[in-house]
Design an enzyme around this catalytic site. Structure first.
Site, short mmCIF file in Angstrom:
data_model
loop_
_atom_site.label_atom_id
_atom_site.label_comp_id
_atom_site.label_asym_id
_atom_site.label_seq_id
_atom_site.Cartn_x
_atom_site.Cartn_y
_atom_site.Cartn_z
N HIS A 100 0.87 -1.17 0.00
CA HIS A 100 0.00 0.00 0.00
C HIS A 100 0.91 1.22 0.00
O HIS A 100 1.70 1.42 0.91
CB HIS A 100 -0.90 0.01 1.23
CG HIS A 100 -1.86 1.15 1.23
ND1 HIS A 100 -3.08 1.09 0.60
CD2 HIS A 100 -1.78 2.39 1.78
CE1 HIS A 100 -3.71 2.25 0.76
NE2 HIS A 100 -2.93 3.05 1.47
N CYS A 101 0.81 2.05 -1.02
CA CYS A 101 1.69 3.20 -1.18
C CYS A 101 1.10 4.41 -0.45
O CYS A 101 -0.02 4.82 -0.71
CB CYS A 101 1.87 3.52 -2.66
SG CYS A 101 2.91 4.96 -2.96
N ILE A 102 1.89 4.98 0.47
CA ILE A 102 1.40 6.14 1.21
C ILE A 102 1.46 7.41 0.37
O ILE A 102 0.77 8.37 0.65
CB ILE A 102 2.18 6.32 2.53
CG1 ILE A 102 3.66 6.50 2.26
CG2 ILE A 102 1.93 5.17 3.45
CD1 ILE A 102 4.46 6.92 3.48
N GLY A 105 -1.73 6.82 -1.86
CA GLY A 105 -2.91 6.44 -1.09
C GLY A 105 -3.63 5.25 -1.69
O GLY A 105 -4.80 5.04 -1.40
N LYS A 106 -2.96 4.52 -2.54
CA LYS A 106 -3.55 3.37 -3.22
C LYS A 106 -2.65 2.15 -3.04
O LYS A 106 -1.47 2.27 -2.77
CB LYS A 106 -3.67 3.64 -4.74
CG LYS A 106 -4.59 4.71 -5.14
CD LYS A 106 -6.00 4.25 -5.35
CE LYS A 106 -6.13 3.32 -6.48
NZ LYS A 106 -6.97 3.64 -7.56
#
Length: 155
Positions: A100-102, A105-106
């Site tokens: 999950h990429c901060i 946000g996806k």
């Protein structure tokens, strides 16, 4: 993204007009910035790999010779070869879930992982070329300044 946009504005509108040469670096800077922006938007907007109804299997229609994965939270059943994982942040299952990429946000999964790698690589190149542009700008500014006032500001 805010930092890169501010860097782009500073370099493109304040550094470039004062730089005498470096046309190739200027063009590369613009191209890489737009590649970065396009790919971060694609990563953000594209479906990362949320399984569709055609990927899910009804509990009654299971093949006995195949292995299946069942998500306890989503209550979906998919064949094991789809490599599905549940994301605790998005609360959905993702095919070929990487992380999950901060920044976006996806989740990064089957459909957007290639665009994510291009995004990361273009971000690296953007930062590298930004440092080169700022170094060239400062070097030319110091070279023009006969009183060495710029050196006092830098050190």
């Amino acid at each position: 993204m805010i930092f890169t946009t501010l860097s782009y504005i500073f370099i493109a509108f304040f550094c470039f007009p004062e730089m005498k040469n470096g046309r190739v670096i200027k063009i590369l800077f613009h191209i890489i910035y737009y590649i970065y922006i396009v790919n971060i938007l694609i990563v953000f907007l594209i479906n990362p790999g949320i399984p569709q109804k055609k990927d899910c299997i009804n509990n009654n229609l299971r093949d006995k010779n195949k292995k299946y994965i069942k998500c306890r939270k989503c209550n979906i059943i998919v064949p094991e070869e789809l490599k599905i994982n549940h994301c605790v942040y998005c609360e959905v299952c993702i095919l070929n879930h990487d992380h999950h990429c901060i920044w976006t946000g996806k989740c990064i999964g089957k459909n957007n992982i290639y665009f994510f790698f291009i995004f990361i690589f273009s971000l690296f190149l953007f930062i590298l070329i930004s440092f080169i542009n700022i170094f060239v700008y400062l070097f030319q500014k110091v070279k023009r300044d006969k009183n060495d006032k710029m050196l006092d500001l830098l050190f």
